[in-house]
Design a protein around this motif. Structure first.
Motif, PDB file in Angstrom:
ATOM      1  N   GLU A  99      39.823  32.590  53.800  1.00 28.81           N
ATOM      2  CA  GLU A  99      38.640  32.279  54.153  1.00 28.81           C
ATOM      3  C   GLU A  99      38.527  33.397  55.506  1.00 28.81           C
ATOM      4  N   ARG A 100      39.521  33.115  56.411  1.00 30.47           N
ATOM      5  CA  ARG A 100      39.601  33.510  57.567  1.00 30.47           C
ATOM      6  C   ARG A 100      39.809  35.215  57.729  1.00 30.47           C
ATOM      7  N   VAL A 101      40.445  35.422  56.678  1.00 33.10           N
ATOM      8  CA  VAL A 101      40.879  36.895  56.511  1.00 33.10           C
ATOM      9  C   VAL A 101      39.731  37.645  56.421  1.00 33.10           C
ATOM     10  N   GLN A 102      38.825  37.244  55.362  1.00 28.50           N
ATOM     11  CA  GLN A 102      37.746  37.826  54.938  1.00 28.50           C
ATOM     12  C   GLN A 102      36.654  37.875  56.267  1.00 28.50           C
ATOM     13  N   ALA A 103      36.593  36.767  57.083  1.00 23.33           N
ATOM     14  CA  ALA A 103      35.774  36.639  57.812  1.00 23.33           C
ATOM     15  C   ALA A 103      36.169  37.798  58.846  1.00 23.33           C
ATOM     16  N   ALA A 104      37.344  37.760  59.191  1.00 23.47           N
ATOM     17  CA  ALA A 104      37.777  38.816  60.399  1.00 23.47           C
ATOM     18  C   ALA A 104      37.402  40.176  59.775  1.00 23.47           C
ATOM     19  N   LEU A 105      37.865  40.318  58.547  1.00 25.40           N
ATOM     20  CA  LEU A 105      37.542  41.877  58.154  1.00 25.40           C
ATOM     21  C   LEU A 105      35.900  42.159  58.119  1.00 25.40           C
ATOM     22  N   ALA A 106      35.321  41.333  57.883  1.00 27.53           N
ATOM     23  CA  ALA A 106      33.974  41.395  57.697  1.00 27.53           C
ATOM     24  C   ALA A 106      33.433  41.970  58.983  1.00 27.53           C
ATOM     25  N   LEU A 107      33.839  41.325  60.109  1.00 27.02           N
ATOM     26  CA  LEU A 107      33.395  41.426  61.544  1.00 27.02           C
ATOM     27  C   LEU A 107      34.056  42.660  62.171  1.00 27.02           C
ATOM     28  N   GLY A 108      34.792  43.568  61.458  1.00 28.95           N
ATOM     29  CA  GLY A 108      35.309  44.590  62.048  1.00 28.95           C
ATOM     30  C   GLY A 108      36.765  44.757  62.362  1.00 28.95           C
ATOM     31  N   ALA A 109      37.447  43.558  61.869  1.00 29.67           N
ATOM     32  CA  ALA A 109      39.192  43.660  62.323  1.00 29.67           C
ATOM     33  C   ALA A 109      39.701  44.543  61.484  1.00 29.67           C
ATOM     34  N   PHE A 135      45.374  47.463  58.119  1.00 28.52           N
ATOM     35  CA  PHE A 135      46.865  46.975  57.752  1.00 28.52           C
ATOM     36  C   PHE A 135      46.766  45.244  57.654  1.00 28.52           C
ATOM     37  N   LEU A 136      47.210  45.005  56.408  1.00 27.35           N
ATOM     38  CA  LEU A 136      47.129  43.511  55.973  1.00 27.35           C
ATOM     39  C   LEU A 136      48.686  43.030  55.717  1.00 27.35           C
ATOM     40  N   ASP A 137      49.088  42.064  56.351  1.00 21.36           N
ATOM     41  CA  ASP A 137      50.240  41.377  56.177  1.00 21.36           C
ATOM     42  C   ASP A 137      50.578  41.358  54.571  1.00 21.36           C
ATOM     43  N   PRO A 138      51.716  41.628  53.926  1.00 20.17           N
ATOM     44  CA  PRO A 138      51.804  41.473  52.449  1.00 20.17           C
ATOM     45  C   PRO A 138      51.505  40.458  51.751  1.00 20.17           C
ATOM     46  N   ALA A 139      51.689  39.228  52.466  1.00 18.64           N
ATOM     47  CA  ALA A 139      51.344  37.976  51.966  1.00 18.64           C
ATOM     48  C   ALA A 139      49.664  37.626  51.880  1.00 18.64           C
ATOM     49  N   VAL A 140      49.291  38.208  52.893  1.00 17.17           N
ATOM     50  CA  VAL A 140      47.637  38.143  52.955  1.00 17.17           C
ATOM     51  C   VAL A 140      47.125  39.148  51.952  1.00 17.17           C
ATOM     52  N   ALA A 141      47.579  40.132  51.782  1.00 16.80           N
ATOM     53  CA  ALA A 141      47.066  41.263  50.740  1.00 16.80           C
ATOM     54  C   ALA A 141      47.220  40.609  49.318  1.00 16.80           C
ATOM     55  N   ARG A 142      48.331  39.906  49.157  1.00 15.40           N
ATOM     56  CA  ARG A 142      48.445  39.271  47.762  1.00 15.40           C
ATOM     57  C   ARG A 142      47.412  38.338  47.639  1.00 15.40           C
ATOM     58  N   GLN A 143      46.976  37.593  48.465  1.00 17.30           N
ATOM     59  CA  GLN A 143      46.170  36.510  48.295  1.00 17.30           C
ATOM     60  C   GLN A 143      44.571  37.179  48.198  1.00 17.30           C
TER      61      GLN A 143
END
Length: 220
Positions: A99-109, A135-143
């Motif tokens: 959830e936090r990954v998506q929120a951060a990316l949506a806000l411009g990270a 750039f996404l950590d591999p584990a995060v990219a998998r999720q």
């Protein structure tokens, strides 16, 4: 030094001094990356970035801890994107909540790196960010990939208002208090609470509060 060989300037924001010092040590070994400042929380970061802006010395990349007092990484990402759109942000955290990954990316990270990443991975994330790449950590990219191909469930199934209600439930507010806080009727508040419990497959407000804490929506 020509344009191609100039250093990538980086600013670090983390409420743990040892983490900031560790990152600084990592960056000392990078030939083309230079630390230009640091802050202990998002609010302090915005103040120091404003000072750098006045001096025309804004960093190209900001490394942000996710959970910090006063202003967390998500809030700071949004503030930087609004005030300094040319500055790239990378979320640095020990958590990997989707959830936090998506929120951060949506806000411009432009990146998401776990704190146990190697120095090489951190450098790669910084350089990718400076090139305007994600750039996404591999584990995060998998999720994220699993999330795209899986049916919506959990917190992702909640509407924005339902997420707000979940946070208020976790803070111990009654339906009446939730209604007052959101300027809605008590009946509507009760319906939202019921929908939250149903979508999350929970039986009680206590369980909902535990989910909110586990997912980092509220502090324990």
């Amino acid at each position: 030094m020509n344009e191609q060989s100039r250093d990538i300037t980086v600013f670090v924001v983390d409420d743990h001094t040892v983490v900031r010092r560790g990152i600084a040590s990592f960056l000392e070994f990078a030939d083309d990356i230079r630390l230009v400042g640091e802050a202990a929380d998002g609010r302090q970061a915005m103040e120091r970035l404003a000072e750098l802006h006045v001096r025309a010395r804004l960093p190209e990349v900001v490394l942000l801890d996710l959970q910090m007092p006063k202003m967390d990484g998500i809030q700071t990402t949004a503030a930087i994107a609004e005030r300094y759109p040319g500055v790239r942000t990378i979320i640095l955290t020990s958590y990997s909540e989707i959830e936090r990954v998506q929120a951060a990316l949506a806000l411009g990270a432009s990146g998401y790196v776990l704190k146990d990443a190697s120095p090489d991975e951190l450098e790669e994330a910084i350089r990718a960010s400076q090139r305007d790449e994600v750039f996404l950590d591999p584990a995060v990219a998998r999720q994220l990939t699993q999330r795209l191909v899986a049916p919506t469930h959990g917190l992702a199934s909640l509407s924005t208002r339902e997420r707000e209600v979940l946070v208020l439930v976790a803070k111990g507010l009654s339906n009446r208090a939730i209604a007052d806080h959101l300027s809605i009727s008590e009946r509507t508040a009760r319906t939202h609470v019921s929908n939250v419990l149903s979508k999350l497959n929970l039986d009680s407000r206590t369980q909902a509060a535990l989910v909110a804490i586990r997912e980092g929506l509220v502090k324990p």
